[in-house]
Design a protein around this motif. Structure first.
Motif, PDB file in Angstrom:
ATOM      1  N   LEU A 148      20.929 114.747 -20.640  1.00 40.12           N
ATOM      2  CA  LEU A 148      21.025 115.450 -21.923  1.00 40.12           C
ATOM      3  C   LEU A 148      20.345 114.688 -23.053  1.00 40.12           C
ATOM      4  O   LEU A 148      20.064 115.269 -24.111  1.00 40.12           O
ATOM      5  N   MET A 149      20.094 113.404 -22.862  1.00 38.16           N
ATOM      6  CA  MET A 149      19.484 112.622 -23.935  1.00 38.16           C
ATOM      7  C   MET A 149      18.057 113.067 -24.210  1.00 38.16           C
ATOM      8  O   MET A 149      17.545 112.924 -25.314  1.00 38.16           O
ATOM      9  N   ASP A 150      17.387 113.624 -23.216  1.00 41.32           N
ATOM     10  CA  ASP A 150      16.041 114.160 -23.411  1.00 41.32           C
ATOM     11  C   ASP A 150      16.076 115.646 -23.097  1.00 41.32           C
ATOM     12  O   ASP A 150      15.359 116.160 -22.262  1.00 41.32           O
ATOM     13  N   ALA A 151      16.929 116.351 -23.839  1.00 42.59           N
ATOM     14  CA  ALA A 151      17.190 117.763 -23.552  1.00 42.59           C
ATOM     15  C   ALA A 151      16.009 118.657 -23.863  1.00 42.59           C
ATOM     16  O   ALA A 151      16.005 119.830 -23.487  1.00 42.59           O
ATOM     17  N   SER A 152      14.989 118.142 -24.556  1.00 45.09           N
ATOM     18  CA  SER A 152      13.837 118.968 -24.892  1.00 45.09           C
ATOM     19  C   SER A 152      13.052 119.382 -23.655  1.00 45.09           C
ATOM     20  O   SER A 152      12.291 120.343 -23.681  1.00 45.09           O
ATOM     21  N   GLN A 153      13.221 118.646 -22.560  1.00 46.33           N
ATOM     22  CA  GLN A 153      12.510 118.965 -21.336  1.00 46.33           C
ATOM     23  C   GLN A 153      13.233 120.016 -20.503  1.00 46.33           C
ATOM     24  O   GLN A 153      12.741 120.417 -19.454  1.00 46.33           O
ATOM     25  N   LEU A 154      14.403 120.467 -20.971  1.00 48.76           N
ATOM     26  CA  LEU A 154      15.225 121.394 -20.192  1.00 48.76           C
ATOM     27  C   LEU A 154      15.061 122.824 -20.678  1.00 48.76           C
ATOM     28  O   LEU A 154      14.813 123.074 -21.859  1.00 48.76           O
ATOM     29  N   GLU A 155      15.207 123.730 -19.750  1.00 53.92           N
ATOM     30  CA  GLU A 155      15.276 125.137 -20.119  1.00 53.92           C
ATOM     31  C   GLU A 155      16.629 125.417 -20.768  1.00 53.92           C
ATOM     32  O   GLU A 155      17.609 124.702 -20.513  1.00 53.92           O
ATOM     33  N   PRO A 156      16.711 126.456 -21.621  1.00 56.04           N
ATOM     34  CA  PRO A 156      18.004 126.751 -22.295  1.00 56.04           C
ATOM     35  C   PRO A 156      19.159 126.919 -21.329  1.00 56.04           C
ATOM     36  O   PRO A 156      20.264 126.439 -21.567  1.00 56.04           O
ATOM     37  N   GLY A 157      18.902 127.596 -20.217  1.00 57.35           N
ATOM     38  CA  GLY A 157      19.972 127.781 -19.246  1.00 57.35           C
ATOM     39  C   GLY A 157      20.399 126.478 -18.603  1.00 57.35           C
ATOM     40  O   GLY A 157      21.592 126.233 -18.386  1.00 57.35           O
ATOM     41  N   GLU A 158      19.417 125.613 -18.293  1.00 58.28           N
ATOM     42  CA  GLU A 158      19.736 124.312 -17.709  1.00 58.28           C
ATOM     43  C   GLU A 158      20.516 123.446 -18.685  1.00 58.28           C
ATOM     44  O   GLU A 158      21.465 122.751 -18.300  1.00 58.28           O
ATOM     45  N   LYS A 159      20.123 123.490 -19.950  1.00 56.72           N
ATOM     46  CA  LYS A 159      20.819 122.689 -20.956  1.00 56.72           C
ATOM     47  C   LYS A 159      22.266 123.142 -21.096  1.00 56.72           C
ATOM     48  O   LYS A 159      23.185 122.324 -21.166  1.00 56.72           O
ATOM     49  N   ALA A 160      22.482 124.466 -21.129  1.00 52.94           N
ATOM     50  CA  ALA A 160      23.847 124.978 -21.248  1.00 52.94           C
ATOM     51  C   ALA A 160      24.682 124.582 -20.036  1.00 52.94           C
ATOM     52  O   ALA A 160      25.861 124.218 -20.163  1.00 52.94           O
TER      53      ALA A 160
ATOM     54  N   LEU B  18      24.192 121.928 -18.124  1.00 51.20           N
ATOM     55  CA  LEU B  18      24.463 120.492 -18.213  1.00 51.20           C
ATOM     56  C   LEU B  18      25.553 120.190 -19.231  1.00 51.20           C
ATOM     57  O   LEU B  18      26.413 119.328 -19.011  1.00 51.20           O
ATOM     58  N   LEU B  19      25.516 120.886 -20.361  1.00 53.66           N
ATOM     59  CA  LEU B  19      26.559 120.676 -21.373  1.00 53.66           C
ATOM     60  C   LEU B  19      27.928 121.041 -20.833  1.00 53.66           C
ATOM     61  O   LEU B  19      28.917 120.342 -21.090  1.00 53.66           O
ATOM     62  N   GLU B  20      27.983 122.126 -20.070  1.00 50.54           N
ATOM     63  CA  GLU B  20      29.264 122.527 -19.488  1.00 50.54           C
ATOM     64  C   GLU B  20      29.739 121.499 -18.467  1.00 50.54           C
ATOM     65  O   GLU B  20      30.922 121.132 -18.424  1.00 50.54           O
ATOM     66  N   ALA B  21      28.787 121.000 -17.664  1.00 51.95           N
ATOM     67  CA  ALA B  21      29.148 119.963 -16.691  1.00 51.95           C
ATOM     68  C   ALA B  21      29.576 118.678 -17.384  1.00 51.95           C
ATOM     69  O   ALA B  21      30.506 117.991 -16.940  1.00 51.95           O
ATOM     70  N   PHE B  22      28.896 118.360 -18.486  1.00 53.46           N
ATOM     71  CA  PHE B  22      29.258 117.163 -19.247  1.00 53.46           C
ATOM     72  C   PHE B  22      30.681 117.268 -19.785  1.00 53.46           C
ATOM     73  O   PHE B  22      31.485 116.334 -19.664  1.00 53.46           O
ATOM     74  N   LYS B  23      31.026 118.408 -20.384  1.00 54.55           N
ATOM     75  CA  LYS B  23      32.376 118.591 -20.926  1.00 54.55           C
ATOM     76  C   LYS B  23      33.420 118.558 -19.813  1.00 54.55           C
ATOM     77  O   LYS B  23      34.506 117.995 -19.986  1.00 54.55           O
ATOM     78  N   GLU B  24      33.080 119.172 -18.686  1.00 51.49           N
ATOM     79  CA  GLU B  24      34.041 119.192 -17.577  1.00 51.49           C
ATOM     80  C   GLU B  24      34.275 117.788 -17.033  1.00 51.49           C
ATOM     81  O   GLU B  24      35.412 117.396 -16.730  1.00 51.49           O
ATOM     82  N   SER B  25      33.185 117.001 -16.922  1.00 50.15           N
ATOM     83  CA  SER B  25      33.344 115.631 -16.434  1.00 50.15           C
ATOM     84  C   SER B  25      34.154 114.793 -17.421  1.00 50.15           C
ATOM     85  O   SER B  25      34.948 113.937 -17.019  1.00 50.15           O
ATOM     86  N   CYS B  26      33.955 115.042 -18.736  1.00 50.86           N
ATOM     87  CA  CYS B  26      34.754 114.333 -19.735  1.00 50.86           C
ATOM     88  C   CYS B  26      36.233 114.666 -19.576  1.00 50.86           C
ATOM     89  O   CYS B  26      37.098 113.786 -19.701  1.00 50.86           O
ATOM     90  N   GLY B  27      36.533 115.938 -19.298  1.00 54.57           N
ATOM     91  CA  GLY B  27      37.931 116.319 -19.097  1.00 54.57           C
ATOM     92  C   GLY B  27      38.548 115.640 -17.892  1.00 54.57           C
ATOM     93  O   GLY B  27      39.687 115.159 -17.938  1.00 54.57           O
ATOM     94  N   HIS B  28      37.786 115.555 -16.789  1.00 49.29           N
ATOM     95  CA  HIS B  28      38.312 114.896 -15.588  1.00 49.29           C
ATOM     96  C   HIS B  28      38.516 113.399 -15.817  1.00 49.29           C
ATOM     97  O   HIS B  28      39.507 112.815 -15.372  1.00 49.29           O
TER      98      HIS B  28
END
Length: 915
Positions: A444-456, A458-468
């Protein structure tokens, strides 16, 4: 470091159909692969629909020895050999070379391209020849700026990437030889270059330098060579001795060495800079800083240096954050912020990873189970080609960079992300969960290389991993349990959602709550979140803290999030507390607040009366939320504060003042609190706020706030005098109270009282405001100039306005104007005014101003004749005492009646004999 066995982060494997056996290859950015074989280089697509299909080919001058690609500038550079001669060539605009027979332009480095050739350069590949005086051994391209560093024997040559602007639409890429780095006692086998950082590697040595653009002590670029200290001299002597001994069939092996920071200057490697660029170059390097020197010992079991000890795979890896990119390659403009820089190099059986920005330190050591051939470092993984396998290791690069960006990220624990472990309570679970969390964050630190769907995603996976991870740290009894707070915050979970994940089941009748969960809940409740827990969850929270942290229970109950707690339930838990171990006053005030919620005033009075007001103030300082709470970034008073406003306003004012003195509430916040409490908005000021301002003056706050308080109080006093509006509540202190308690309120001058009592029709409703204003003006700290702008609105037609005007002019030493005003408006106050004000250097005004003015007004007669006459007699008595007879005669009017002035003349003439 965690090794992922039999698992690689690759989605697929593709075969590139090369015509010849590849000798050299390198990546060409995100969409190309270059393969060199013989005297030919082929480019293949590695993205899109043309995956692994040829995209172009071109011939080289000779066999390719080294190949490198720079994404900045989109060029390929190669070291080529033909007829035992070595050449350095850069291939620019290679995407236009669709076929091997397409036209190619060859030019020398630094050659100026004229405008008529712009169309030619646009549509064909250019080869830039870069001649060198010595044989090039290795090359490296800066991944950020595209500059080219070439390694030769005893020197490194830096070519800066430049653009010749032919027109606005088409810049031509070129290079400029800008710097030569002379390095003695080390022969480069591999080099790496990144934004001023240089890494040089020989068979057994690694040297890392930093080129600095700021000259030190005004030194020029052609500075004197760095003079090594005694260890260097010893090293050079050893080299000479080694040559002598080796000629006699002896091998001298130097011991391993690791030197970090300034100590690396003692390595024996001499470094000097020679500038070869133009004077107008934007970035010029003036100074070199040594960061790291490491030397390894060879295998002495054989005379010949074994490949088992040679170093390989030198790499500088930058971690940076980029802004948004445009979709067209020609218009790519990247603003990169360098977060961290890492250096990796490897021996056949072990790899080393160093952090080289801000501080130089060894981060990780990687042990390979098999002999390695080559290794490549990425922000997330270390890929190692061994004799039999492709192995993959997770690395700390992204973790360190993320930690620099966000201190909440903990990079000290080794941890993979998977829902499989979300209910586990083991340390190994944290080990796995955390590692992949960092991988997701790094992506996510270089999110400019990601497609909008991929970024979303990854963000969801990031939040889920933070919760776990928050679940793990909240359930495990570990020294890092405090990390439950930042991980839950980053997960975006509400407090209710976190509590819903807690296992409330009790097997043996006793419930144990781990430190991580307690830490998260207590801090979340202290943060005054805009979230109200349900009554059921609020009761569970109370039960939790009653078991785990009973001392925190009063604080927890004061949180706005606990608004829905049943006061009877809260009271029952408060009564169970043993107050011997902590503040009983805080428990008492919390009970009082709950009694108010229950509507039991008798219980409330009993609780409040059990302590003195001073102790009650201390209790409010311990927990300000008993009086003030915040919700949705707005402040509002509690039910207890509203009740104190009606029953004990003095206690309320003292408590808010205590909060301010202990930095629990700001000045503006306190003012807003009283306005909201009293139901006032806009510019309307309630009396309770004026009481608070007066209490601030009494409390002797720092001088910085004094004039601001004076401004607030005087403007309010004057506003009430203008509107003839009495205060909305009875003031807590009278003017006499303020004069006795506060040094900033001075004694009102005696002549002011004479002036005020002269008006029998004065409105008694605002006499207190007038007295307080007069007392402030008479005080020692008041800045008179600050009140002058307000005096224009305060008319002298009223006694209040007249007294304030004359007081201010007196403080400004405008005595003559004040005498005129008093003679006209209130003659009976003239003599008291003169007795009080006309002293010392102002005493001459008795006979220079007051005496002639009175004589003149007596001549004119009128209804005030008797007042003027009595004032003249008082004035003559004072003047007769102050002046000699001759001076006294000179100040008397020439047309006066002799009989009237005779008694004063006789007294003045006898005064000397009497004394």
């Amino acid at each position: 470091m965690v090794q992922l066995y039999n698992l690689h982060p690759f989605g697929s494997q593709q075969v590139v159909p090369c015509k010849l056996e590849p000798e050299r290859f390198c990546g060409g950015g995100p969409d190309a692969l270059f393969v060199a074989a013989g005297c030919k280089v082929e480019a293949f697509a590695v993205a899109g629909q043309e995956l692994c299909q040829p995209r172009g080919a071109f011939s080289t001058l000779g066999r390719v020895l080294h190949l490198a690609y720079s994404e900045a500038g989109d060029y390929l550079v190669a070291i080529e050999e033909k007829n035992q001669a070595t050449f350095l060539r850069a291939y620019v605009n290679w995407r236009s070379k669709r076929t091997e027979n397409s036209r190619v332009c060859i030019r020398m480095v630094g050659h100026n391209v004229e405008a008529p050739f712009q169309e030619t350069f646009r549509d064909q590949m250019s080869i830039v020849e870069m001649p060198l005086s010595e044989t090039p051994l290795c090359i490296s391209c800066c991944p950020v700026k595209g500059d080219l560093l070439v390694g030769c024997t005893n020197k490194l040559v830096l070519f800066s990437l430049k653009y010749q602007i032919i027109n606005e639409e088409f810049p031509v890429l070129d290079f400029e030889r800008s710097l030569i780095i002379h390095i003695h006692n080390i022969t480069p086998v591999e080099i790496s270059f990144c934004v001023g950082y240089v890494a040089v590697m020989s068979d057994l040595e690694v040297l890392i330098l930093k080129l600095e653009s700021n000259p030190k002590n005004g030194e020029s670029v052609h500075h004197h060579p760095h003079k090594p200290n005694s260890p260097v001299t010893q090293a050079e002597g050893t080299n000479n001795e080694t040559l002598q001994l080796e000629s006699d069939d002896f091998v001298i092996c130097q011991k391993p060495m690791e030197l970090l920071g300034k100590n690396s200057e003692q390595s024996g490697v001499s470094v000097t800079l020679e500038s070869t660029g133009l004077d107008d170059e934007k970035i010029k390097y003036f100074h070199v800083q040594h960061l790291l020197y490491r030397r390894f010992a060879p295998d002495i079991s054989s005379y010949v240096l074994s490949d088992d000890i040679k170093l390989h795979s030198l790499q500088l890896l930058p971690i940076y954050q980029t802004d948004s990119l445009t979709s067209e390659r020609k218009n790519v403009s990247q603003e990169k912020e360098l977060l961290s820089l890492f250096c990796f190099f490897s021996l056949p059986h072990v790899g080393y990873l160093y952090l080289v920005v801000k501080s130089v330190e060894l981060m990780s050591v990687y042990q390979y189970p098999e002999k390695s051939q080559q290794a490549v470092l990425t922000p997330q993984f270390l890929h190692v080609i061994t004799s039999n396998n492709l192995q993959c290791f997770t690395v700390r690069c992204s973790a360190a960079a993320a930690r620099e960006e966000d201190p909440y990220v903990d990079s000290t624990l080794k941890v993979d992300y998977s829902n499989t472990y979300k209910t586990a309570k083991t340390q190994s679970c944290i080990h796995l969960l955390s590692e992949a969390h960092l991988l997701v964050r790094a992506a996510l630190m270089d999110a400019s290389q990601l497609e909008p769907g991929e970024k979303a995603e990854l963000l969801e996976a990031f939040k889920e991993s933070c919760g776990h991870l928050g679940d793990c740290y909240s359930r495990l009894d570990t020294q890092y349990s405090h990390l439950a707070l930042p991980y839950y915050k980053m997960s975006g979970l509400s407090m209710a959602e976190v509590l819903a994940r807690v296992d409330w089941a009790v097997e043996d009748g006793s419930q144990k709550y781990e430190r991580g969960l307690i830490f998260y809940i207590s801090h979340s409740l202290y943060e005054n979140l805009d979230e109200e827990l349900s009554e059921e969850l609020a009761v569970k929270v109370v039960q939790m803290f009653h078991v785990a942290e009973p001392k925190q229970l009063p604080h927890i109950l004061c949180s706005p999030s606990m608004k829905n707690i049943n006061p009877l339930t809260a009271m029952s838990y408060l009564r169970k507390l043993d107050t011997s171990g902590f503040s009983s006053i805080l428990v008492t005030l919390t009970k009082a607040a709950m009694a108010l919620k229950m509507g039991d005033l008798d219980m409330y009075r009993n609780e409040v009366k059990s302590h003195s007001e001073m102790k009650l103030v201390c209790g409010f300082i311990l927990e300000p939320r008993l009086l003030i709470q915040q919700k949705k970034e707005q402040m509002f008073p509690t039910e207890l504060a509203v009740h104190l406003k009606e029953t004990q306003p003095g206690l309320l004012v003292a408590s808010i003042l205590g909060l301010q003195k202990n930095n629990k509430i700001g000045i503006e916040e306190a003012d807003s609190f009283f306005k909201v409490l009293c139901g006032k908005d806009g510019d309307t000021i309630p009396q309770l706020l004026v009481d608070f301002w007066e209490a601030q003056l009494i409390a002797c706050l720092p001088d910085v706030l004094l004039q601001e308080l004076f401004y607030k109080l005087t403007s309010q006093y004057i506003w009430r005098l203008l509107k003839r509006q009495p205060p909305d509540t009875i003031p807590l202190r009278t003017s006499k109270d303020l004069i006795n308690a506060c040094s900033h309120y001075g004694l009102i001058y005696p002549w002011v009282n004479v002036l005020i009592t002269s008006d029998s029709l004065a409105d008694k409703n605002y006499t207190e405001d007038l007295s307080k204003l007069q007392s402030l003006i008479c005080g020692p700290s008041f800045d008179i100039a600050s009140i002058v702008p307000f005096l224009e609105s305060l008319s002298e037609d009223t006694v209040a306005g007249l007294s304030v005007q004359v007081l201010c002019r007196t403080r400004l030493k405008e005595y003559e104007q004040c005498i005129d005003t008093l003679l006209e408006r209130c003659p009976e106050a003239v003599i008291p005014y003169a007795n009080h004000e006309l002293k010392e250097e102002n005493r001459t005004l008795w006979w220079k101003k007051l005496l002639p003015e009175l004589c003149q007004r007596i001549k004119c007669g009128g209804e005030k004749y008797q007042l003027y006459l009595s004032s003249l007699k008082e004035t003559l008595s004072v003047v007769a005492v102050e002046l000699e007879l001759r001076d006294f005669l000179n100040v008397l009017p020439e047309d006066g009646t002799a009989a009237f002035f005779l008694p004063y003349l006789i007294y003045c003439s006898r005064k000397k004999s009497l004394t």
